[in-house]
Design an enzyme around this catalytic site. Sequence first.
Site, PDB file in Angstrom:
ATOM      1  CD  GLU A 114     -55.547 -87.812   1.322  1.00  0.00           C
ATOM      2  OE1 GLU A 114     -55.529 -86.925   2.181  1.00  0.00           O
ATOM      3  OE2 GLU A 114     -54.744 -87.846   0.366  1.00  0.00           O
TER       4      GLU A 114
ATOM      5  CG  HIS B 118     -47.638 -81.662   1.545  1.00  0.00           C
ATOM      6  ND1 HIS B 118     -48.571 -81.590   0.538  1.00  0.00           N
ATOM      7  CD2 HIS B 118     -48.315 -81.381   2.694  1.00  0.00           C
ATOM      8  CE1 HIS B 118     -49.751 -81.269   1.051  1.00  0.00           C
ATOM      9  NE2 HIS B 118     -49.625 -81.152   2.356  1.00  0.00           N
TER      10      HIS B 118
ATOM     11  N   GLY C  90     -57.124 -77.551  -3.572  1.00  0.00           N
ATOM     12  CA  GLY C  90     -58.441 -78.073  -3.181  1.00  0.00           C
ATOM     13  C   GLY C  90     -58.725 -77.819  -1.705  1.00  0.00           C
ATOM     14  CG  ASN C  91     -56.602 -77.304   2.695  1.00  0.00           C
ATOM     15  OD1 ASN C  91     -57.110 -76.248   3.050  1.00  0.00           O
ATOM     16  ND2 ASN C  91     -55.919 -78.077   3.517  1.00  0.00           N
TER      17      ASN C  91
ATOM     18  CB  ALA D 122     -57.918 -72.990   4.992  1.00  0.00           C
TER      19      ALA D 122
ATOM     20  CB  ALA E 260     -45.339 -74.314   1.918  1.00  0.00           C
ATOM     21  N   GLY E 261     -48.714 -73.595   1.332  1.00  0.00           N
ATOM     22  CA  GLY E 261     -49.808 -73.707   0.357  1.00  0.00           C
ATOM     23  C   GLY E 261     -49.701 -74.941  -0.524  1.00  0.00           C
TER      24      GLY E 261
ATOM     25  CB  CYS F 165     -57.949 -82.131  10.768  1.00  0.00           C
ATOM     26  SG  CYS F 165     -59.132 -81.578   9.557  1.00  0.00           S
TER      27      CYS F 165
ATOM     28  CG  HIS G 226     -59.725 -85.057   3.966  1.00  0.00           C
ATOM     29  ND1 HIS G 226     -58.749 -84.350   4.632  1.00  0.00           N
ATOM     30  CD2 HIS G 226     -59.073 -85.898   3.137  1.00  0.00           C
ATOM     31  CE1 HIS G 226     -57.552 -84.752   4.217  1.00  0.00           C
ATOM     32  NE2 HIS G 226     -57.725 -85.685   3.308  1.00  0.00           N
TER      33      HIS G 226
ATOM     34  CG  ASN H  85     -51.335 -75.163   6.640  1.00  0.00           C
ATOM     35  OD1 ASN H  85     -51.379 -74.665   5.519  1.00  0.00           O
ATOM     36  ND2 ASN H  85     -50.213 -75.353   7.306  1.00  0.00           N
TER      37      ASN H  85
ATOM     38  CG  ASP I  10     -62.329 -84.854   8.335  1.00  0.00           C
ATOM     39  OD1 ASP I  10     -62.130 -84.046   7.411  1.00  0.00           O
ATOM     40  OD2 ASP I  10     -61.420 -85.259   9.093  1.00  0.00           O
TER      41      ASP I  10
HETATM   42  O1  SUG Z   1     -54.144 -82.581   3.764  1.00  0.00           O
HETATM   43  N1  SUG Z   1     -53.291 -79.416   4.975  1.00  0.00           N
HETATM   44  C1  SUG Z   1     -53.903 -80.697   5.205  1.00  0.00           C
HETATM   45  C2  SUG Z   1     -55.114 -80.566   6.094  1.00  0.00           C
HETATM   46  C3  SUG Z   1     -55.653 -81.900   6.487  1.00  0.00           C
HETATM   47  C4  SUG Z   1     -56.952 -81.805   7.211  1.00  0.00           C
HETATM   48  N2  SUG Z   1     -57.367 -83.082   7.641  1.00  0.00           N
HETATM   49  C5  SUG Z   1     -58.645 -83.507   7.673  1.00  0.00           C
HETATM   50  N3  SUG Z   1     -59.613 -82.876   7.026  1.00  0.00           N
HETATM   51  N4  SUG Z   1     -58.902 -84.593   8.285  1.00  0.00           N
HETATM   52  C6  SUG Z   1     -54.279 -81.354   3.869  1.00  0.00           C
HETATM   53  O2  SUG Z   1     -54.716 -80.643   2.953  1.00  0.00           O
HETATM   54  C7  SUG Z   1     -51.522 -77.958   4.143  1.00  0.00           C
HETATM   55  C8  SUG Z   1     -50.042 -77.933   4.325  1.00  0.00           C
HETATM   56  C9  SUG Z   1     -49.362 -76.891   3.524  1.00  0.00           C
HETATM   57  O3  SUG Z   1     -49.944 -76.392   2.570  1.00  0.00           O
HETATM   58  O4  SUG Z   1     -48.198 -76.631   3.878  1.00  0.00           O
HETATM   59  C10 SUG Z   1     -52.080 -79.341   4.401  1.00  0.00           C
HETATM   60  O5  SUG Z   1     -51.438 -80.319   4.093  1.00  0.00           O
END
Ligand code: SUG
Length: 418
Positions: free
Chosen positions: A162, A128, A24-25, A27, A19-20, A347, A230, A341, A232
């Site tokens: 986190e 979320h 900042g993430n 992927a 669902a994006g 993770c 993050h 994701n 990590d």
């Molecule tokens: O919090 N992705 C998680 C990925 C977490 C990775 N964890 C570590 N780096 N330790 C986040 O961004 C995407 C879910 C979505 O878009 O539906 C998400 O929540």
Amino acid sequence: MALVEINFDGIVGPSHNYAGLSPGNLAATSNAGLTSRPREAALEGIAKMRANLRLGLAQGILPPHDRPDERWLAALATDYGAAATYLKAQALSASPMWAANAATVSPAPDAGDGKCHLTVANLVTMAHRSHEWSETLAQLRLAFADAAFAVHPPVPAPFGDEGAANHMRLCEGHGAPGIEIFVYGESGGPFPARQRRDASEAVARAHRLDPAHTIFAQQSVEAIAAGAFHNDVVAVANERVLFAHELAFEDKAGLYADIALKAPWAEIVEVPAHRVSLADAIQSYLFNAQLVTLPDGAMALILPGEARGNTAVWSWLGEMIAGNGPIRRLEVVDVRQSMRNGGGPACLRLRVVCDPATVDPRFLVDEAKLDRLAAVIEAHWPEEIAIAEIGDPALISRICAARRALLVELELIGLLDR
Ligand code: SUG
């Protein structure tokens, strides 16, 4: 019994979808709208755990949460049927799979009271993820009910926390006292900094850490802006080794000097930016590897397949292994569904150093249990979730039934009545 490191992996829940939801993430946002494959995702996670067991590592699990989270929607005075589409997606996310964000863990040798401390992460920055903490707390209180542990509720909002994704421990051996490094972010780049220094300091106090053995370091603004949401994603530590990108920290010289003072035995393996750019590090998740100590004492890096697929990363790793460094072995795992994701091998796991006899055995796995879990996943997890299906009542009942079947298999059905 000696203290050992146990990796508790989040089992990918049946609602896994794209669902994006995490700005900042990169992927997660760039794959928004793709059709997900929850069954494949969960089986990839099982295969990773199996591979780790075969390396001689101890393995645990944290089961998927109740999704959609109707308790959270009720607190927002709605329910899944009536909620706006974006709230539906936020209530349904399978994000508890990323167990590195479940809690921060300080093993007993580091704590003033000799207990292993766990503080559940509040994850307040992303809607979320902000409702994960209550079920995580319930699970950790069950798994770590023994007097050897102290499980703390989350730090209050607005101090974003986190969990272990922004925490590293250096020590001469897992069972020896170590230094703990908390990495926080400051706003400045285009993306949110999710870990607040106030939260890290509160966790360190709750865990009764000795300030002389604790470090607070700022993540570089440049790394967050490049998509390292993050720490990590740009650094990982294990025992005496810190493996980090050159641009991971805002004040690298200050951090390295502090490490040299507090942990003179530590070794830093730094990847230079001219060999692996931040963009390549983040695309490949080179640092989101599990850096582990194998039973023979050698260190291995358990990498996502994407690291092998990146030429700059793979050639740097080849040279590292050919050299005389502390990391002696590379293992590649396929966690592609989670990677889309933004969740790599590291993770998916929460590290806890403890005596396994003090952990509720329902949260520990061997190969036979993994076989049984895989059979439940094969039978119940949806094969695909297209984004348009997110409001579909038939999908929702399938997701609930799938989780229930897994909890029955794990003898953790009590989690349904929390
Ligand atoms: O919090 N992705 C998680 C990925 C977490 C990775 N964890 C570590 N780096 N330790 C986040 O961004 C995407 C879910 C979505 O878009 O539906 C998400 O929540």
